[in-house]
Write a protein that holds these residues in place. Structure first.
Motif, PDB file in Angstrom:
ATOM      1  N   ARG A   6       0.834  -1.205   0.000  1.00 53.28           N
ATOM      2  CA  ARG A   6       0.000   0.000   0.000  1.00 53.28           C
ATOM      3  C   ARG A   6       0.867   1.254   0.000  1.00 53.28           C
ATOM      4  NH1 ARG A   6      -3.086   2.301   5.217  1.00 53.28           N
ATOM      5  NH2 ARG A   6      -4.350   3.929   4.254  1.00 53.28           N
ATOM      6  N   ALA A   7       1.923   1.245   0.806  1.00 55.60           N
ATOM      7  CA  ALA A   7       2.820   2.402   0.856  1.00 55.60           C
ATOM      8  C   ALA A   7       3.516   2.605  -0.485  1.00 55.60           C
ATOM      9  CB  ALA A   7       3.846   2.218   1.967  1.00 55.60           C
ATOM     10  N   GLY A   8       3.905   1.503  -1.123  1.00 53.51           N
ATOM     11  CA  GLY A   8       4.543   1.611  -2.435  1.00 53.51           C
ATOM     12  C   GLY A   8       3.617   2.227  -3.458  1.00 53.51           C
ATOM     13  N   ARG A   9       2.367   1.776  -3.469  1.00 56.55           N
ATOM     14  CA  ARG A   9       1.391   2.339  -4.423  1.00 56.55           C
ATOM     15  C   ARG A   9       1.134   3.816  -4.131  1.00 56.55           C
ATOM     16  NH1 ARG A   9      -1.208  -2.547  -3.165  1.00 56.55           N
ATOM     17  NH2 ARG A   9      -2.704  -1.443  -1.839  1.00 56.55           N
ATOM     18  N   THR A  10       1.080   4.162  -2.865  1.00 60.84           N
ATOM     19  CA  THR A  10       0.823   5.552  -2.488  1.00 60.84           C
ATOM     20  C   THR A  10       1.927   6.462  -3.001  1.00 60.84           C
ATOM     21  OG1 THR A  10      -0.403   4.891  -0.505  1.00 60.84           O
ATOM     22  CG2 THR A  10       0.536   7.119  -0.535  1.00 60.84           C
ATOM     23  N   LEU A  11       3.169   6.052  -2.821  1.00 64.53           N
ATOM     24  CA  LEU A  11       4.291   6.886  -3.265  1.00 64.53           C
ATOM     25  C   LEU A  11       4.429   6.870  -4.783  1.00 64.53           C
ATOM     26  CD1 LEU A  11       6.877   5.893  -0.501  1.00 64.53           C
ATOM     27  CD2 LEU A  11       5.689   8.091  -0.729  1.00 64.53           C
ATOM     28  N   ASP A  12       4.213   5.716  -5.399  1.00 61.42           N
ATOM     29  CA  ASP A  12       4.364   5.626  -6.856  1.00 61.42           C
ATOM     30  C   ASP A  12       3.361   6.502  -7.603  1.00 61.42           C
ATOM     31  OD1 ASP A  12       6.460   3.882  -6.613  1.00 61.42           O
ATOM     32  OD2 ASP A  12       5.261   2.064  -6.940  1.00 61.42           O
ATOM     33  N   ALA A  21      10.432  11.602 -13.286  1.00 59.76           N
ATOM     34  CA  ALA A  21      10.246  12.783 -12.434  1.00 59.76           C
ATOM     35  C   ALA A  21       9.281  12.455 -11.295  1.00 59.76           C
ATOM     36  CB  ALA A  21       9.709  13.947 -13.257  1.00 59.76           C
ATOM     37  N   TRP A  22       9.462  13.171 -10.190  1.00 61.25           N
ATOM     38  CA  TRP A  22       8.609  12.986  -9.015  1.00 61.25           C
ATOM     39  C   TRP A  22       7.986  14.309  -8.612  1.00 61.25           C
ATOM     40  CZ3 TRP A  22       7.830   8.518  -5.966  1.00 61.25           C
ATOM     41  CH2 TRP A  22       8.533   7.379  -6.394  1.00 61.25           C
ATOM     42  N   THR A  23       6.750  14.254  -8.150  1.00 59.93           N
ATOM     43  CA  THR A  23       6.106  15.447  -7.629  1.00 59.93           C
ATOM     44  C   THR A  23       6.834  15.878  -6.350  1.00 59.93           C
ATOM     45  OG1 THR A  23       3.965  14.681  -8.452  1.00 59.93           O
ATOM     46  CG2 THR A  23       3.944  16.417  -6.763  1.00 59.93           C
ATOM     47  N   PRO A  24       7.223  17.145  -6.238  1.00 59.50           N
ATOM     48  CA  PRO A  24       7.833  17.605  -4.985  1.00 59.50           C
ATOM     49  C   PRO A  24       6.786  17.700  -3.883  1.00 59.50           C
ATOM     50  CG  PRO A  24       7.536  19.442  -6.482  1.00 59.50           C
ATOM     51  CD  PRO A  24       7.161  18.212  -7.254  1.00 59.50           C
ATOM     52  N   LEU A  25       7.232  17.706  -2.650  1.00 56.69           N
ATOM     53  CA  LEU A  25       6.302  17.825  -1.535  1.00 56.69           C
ATOM     54  C   LEU A  25       5.422  19.060  -1.665  1.00 56.69           C
ATOM     55  CD1 LEU A  25       8.427  16.840   1.604  1.00 56.69           C
ATOM     56  CD2 LEU A  25       6.518  15.566   0.611  1.00 56.69           C
ATOM     57  N   THR A  26       6.012  20.136  -2.157  1.00 54.29           N
ATOM     58  CA  THR A  26       5.258  21.385  -2.290  1.00 54.29           C
ATOM     59  C   THR A  26       4.154  21.289  -3.336  1.00 54.29           C
ATOM     60  OG1 THR A  26       6.947  22.179  -3.841  1.00 54.29           O
ATOM     61  CG2 THR A  26       7.175  22.837  -1.522  1.00 54.29           C
ATOM     62  N   THR A  65      -1.334  18.371  -2.465  1.00 54.74           N
ATOM     63  CA  THR A  65      -2.401  19.063  -1.755  1.00 54.74           C
ATOM     64  C   THR A  65      -2.330  18.709  -0.273  1.00 54.74           C
ATOM     65  OG1 THR A  65      -4.012  17.278  -2.005  1.00 54.74           O
ATOM     66  CG2 THR A  65      -3.870  18.899  -3.797  1.00 54.74           C
ATOM     67  N   HIS A  66      -3.052  19.454   0.530  1.00 60.88           N
ATOM     68  CA  HIS A  66      -3.070  19.168   1.968  1.00 60.88           C
ATOM     69  C   HIS A  66      -3.586  17.756   2.219  1.00 60.88           C
ATOM     70  CE1 HIS A  66      -3.347  19.913   6.261  1.00 60.88           C
ATOM     71  NE2 HIS A  66      -4.606  19.500   6.243  1.00 60.88           N
ATOM     72  N   ARG A  67      -4.613  17.355   1.499  1.00 57.89           N
ATOM     73  CA  ARG A  67      -5.176  16.013   1.693  1.00 57.89           C
ATOM     74  C   ARG A  67      -4.172  14.946   1.266  1.00 57.89           C
ATOM     75  NH1 ARG A  67     -11.243  14.605  -0.067  1.00 57.89           N
ATOM     76  NH2 ARG A  67     -11.536  15.980   1.744  1.00 57.89           N
ATOM     77  N   GLN A  68      -3.465  15.177   0.171  1.00 62.29           N
ATOM     78  CA  GLN A  68      -2.457  14.212  -0.265  1.00 62.29           C
ATOM     79  C   GLN A  68      -1.334  14.083   0.757  1.00 62.29           C
ATOM     80  OE1 GLN A  68      -1.612  16.036  -4.090  1.00 62.29           O
ATOM     81  NE2 GLN A  68      -2.695  14.401  -5.191  1.00 62.29           N
ATOM     82  N   ARG A  69      -0.905  15.207   1.311  1.00 60.50           N
ATOM     83  CA  ARG A  69       0.140  15.160   2.345  1.00 60.50           C
ATOM     84  C   ARG A  69      -0.330  14.348   3.541  1.00 60.50           C
ATOM     85  NH1 ARG A  69       4.331  19.282   2.305  1.00 60.50           N
ATOM     86  NH2 ARG A  69       4.954  18.374   4.300  1.00 60.50           N
ATOM     87  N   GLU A  70      -1.561  14.582   3.958  1.00 62.92           N
ATOM     88  CA  GLU A  70      -2.102  13.853   5.104  1.00 62.92           C
ATOM     89  C   GLU A  70      -2.171  12.353   4.817  1.00 62.92           C
ATOM     90  OE1 GLU A  70      -5.864  15.636   6.027  1.00 62.92           O
ATOM     91  OE2 GLU A  70      -4.975  16.861   7.629  1.00 62.92           O
ATOM     92  N   HIS A  71      -2.545  11.997   3.608  1.00 66.38           N
ATOM     93  CA  HIS A  71      -2.658  10.585   3.254  1.00 66.38           C
ATOM     94  C   HIS A  71      -1.290   9.908   3.266  1.00 66.38           C
ATOM     95  CE1 HIS A  71      -4.101   6.913   1.469  1.00 66.38           C
ATOM     96  NE2 HIS A  71      -3.305   7.062   0.422  1.00 66.38           N
ATOM     97  N   VAL A  72      -0.307  10.539   2.655  1.00 64.08           N
ATOM     98  CA  VAL A  72       1.045   9.973   2.652  1.00 64.08           C
ATOM     99  C   VAL A  72       1.558   9.814   4.081  1.00 64.08           C
ATOM    100  CG1 VAL A  72       3.452  10.388   1.996  1.00 64.08           C
ATOM    101  CG2 VAL A  72       1.615  10.830   0.352  1.00 64.08           C
ATOM    102  N   ASP A  73       1.385  10.839   4.887  1.00 63.48           N
ATOM    103  CA  ASP A  73       1.829  10.771   6.281  1.00 63.48           C
ATOM    104  C   ASP A  73       1.155   9.621   7.024  1.00 63.48           C
ATOM    105  OD1 ASP A  73       3.440  12.953   5.893  1.00 63.48           O
ATOM    106  OD2 ASP A  73       2.088  14.391   6.861  1.00 63.48           O
ATOM    107  N   ALA A  74      -0.150   9.463   6.828  1.00 61.58           N
ATOM    108  CA  ALA A  74      -0.895   8.429   7.550  1.00 61.58           C
ATOM    109  C   ALA A  74      -0.430   7.032   7.152  1.00 61.58           C
ATOM    110  CB  ALA A  74      -2.386   8.586   7.290  1.00 61.58           C
TER     111      ALA A  74
END
Length: 410
Positions: free
Chosen positions: A358-364, A371-376, A379-388
């Motif tokens: 699940r973590a792999g799919r979330t980050l991928d 290229a990778w999306t930078p943290l900035t 969205t706020h919801r995406q940040r919360e999901h990755v953190d969780a």
């Protein structure tokens, strides 16, 4: 990833809350009372001992001295209960509650200081139990066997010894040696691009070289001071990013994404290549501590949450999510070597596998080609999901660290 504070600990580095040691044994939460939240295996949520109020439970005072180990437990009861472990001696002690025949551990408390009492909360059912007292400077002593006649106990796990961990450690060490050769190859390509003045090519070459190094997080402690030269940050340096002691991948990253010339980056790139080459060449003579392997499986992603998901290690490339993915890959490499140790001990192993996927799919989801999306860019919801997702995985991996921490059996 930056591993910090991993050496010189006076307590075994399991799941620690203040001075309270939390013992996670295959889903049973046996803890010294502390009102603050602890890292806990989510599978422990079904165990009443994980949430019971110790003040409302039956208490039994048990002595944990070598001469009277386990004395005081004369009226056994089933269910969730608290043992008040009292150490009347002049030295610290470790105490395990185990099956005296199989030595499967139901709960453990470390560093019970002289003259102090610590609480151990467990759920016991039909079976035989005994306390094992392990003084710092003497042989382990097993107390009287006590039998409970009804009910169902919380899970237990057979103890892991250092001997059990030697084959996984050797296998992991061999894998790291292969990885270091790849780091040298990729870093050479980075240095060559800078030497010829091709900074766009250098920016392209920087990420794969850095990620290859990041996948070897369980070896960082064995790398010693060399790790700071290769992957250190400017934290604590008087001159910050302009300090002469700011070196390695992040020094080159800062220059590449902040307009530094190729001429200015040639020396840092050459120093980086020299450092990783020295690591590779000396790795065959390095010996990893087998006892640390399970801890590293937890620490890698714990530090990922602390440093990568907060952006503290971003020096311009915006590659924190890529680094988090590399750290996840590195964690899986450690777990692959520990699978034989965990099988039969960790009841949450299949759930852990699911959470890793699940973590792999979330980050991928934030990778677009190379290229990778930078943290900035999240969205706020995406940040919360990755953190969780990563936080949950870190909690599950705390059980791996606990189960793979070698115990004295004699």
């Amino acid at each position: 990833m930056v591993l910090s504070g991993l050496s010189g600990r006076s307590l075994r580095p399991w799941a620690v809350v203040g001075v309270a040691v939390v013992c996670l044994v295959a889903g049973v939460l046996a803890l010294t009372h502390d009102p603050r939240p602890a890292h806990a295996d989510p599978s422990a949520h079904a165990d009443p001992s994980a949430h019971a109020d110790p003040s409302a439970l039956p208490h039994t005072t048990v002595e944990v001295s070598p001469s009277r180990c386990g004395r005081g437990w004369t009226t056994p009861v089933s269910g969730v209960q608290v043992f008040d472990l009292h150490n009347p001696t002049d030295g610290p002690a470790e105490v395990l509650l185990e099956d005296p025949r199989s030595q499967a551990v139901y709960g453990e408390v470390e560093d019970i200081g002289p003259g102090t009492t610590r609480e151990l909360t467990v759920r016991l059912g039909r079976g035989a139990f005994a306390f094992k007292c392990v003084p710092d400077d003497a042989d382990a002593v097993t107390g009287p066997t006590v039998r409970v006649t009804k009910g169902r106990s919380g899970p237990a796990a057979a103890p892991v010894t250092e001997h059990d961990l030697i084959p996984p450690a050797l296998a992991y060490q061999k894998w790291v040696g292969t990885g270091l050769s790849e780091v040298v190859r990729l870093t050479t390509a980075l240095r060559d691009a800078i030497d010829r003045g091709d900074l766009p090519a250098a920016r392209t070459a920087w990420l794969p070289a850095h990620l290859e190094y990041e996948r070897m997080g369980a070896a960082y402690d064995a790398f010693g001071d060399a790790d700071r030269a290769v992957n250190g940050t400017d934290a604590g340096l008087p001159g910050g990013v302009h300090d002469q002691d700011f070196t390695g991948f992040h020094r080159v990253e800062y220059g590449l994404w902040h307009g530094e010339s190729a001429a200015g980056l040639r020396a840092p790139a050459a120093a980086l290549l020299k450092a990783v080459t020295a690591l590779r060449d000396g790795w065959a003579q390095t010996r990893m501590d087998p006892a640390q392997l399970g801890l590293r499986a937890h620490e890698i992603l714990e530090n990922t949450v602390q440093f990568e998901l907060t952006g503290r290690t971003d020096y311009g490339s915006g590659s924190n999510l890529a680094t988090a993915r590399a750290n996840l890959d590195g964690t899986e490499q450690v777990l692959a070597r520990l699978r034989s140790v965990l099988a039969g001990r960790y009841t949450g192993l299949s759930g852990l596998r699911s959470e890793l996927d699940r973590a792999g799919r979330t980050l991928d989801a934030f990778r677009h080609g190379g290229a990778w999306t930078p943290l900035t860019g999240l969205t706020h919801r995406q940040r919360e999901h990755v953190d969780a997702v990563l936080d949950d995985l870190v909690e599950r991996l705390a059980s791996v660290a606990t189960l793979c921490d070698p115990r004295r059996t004699v």
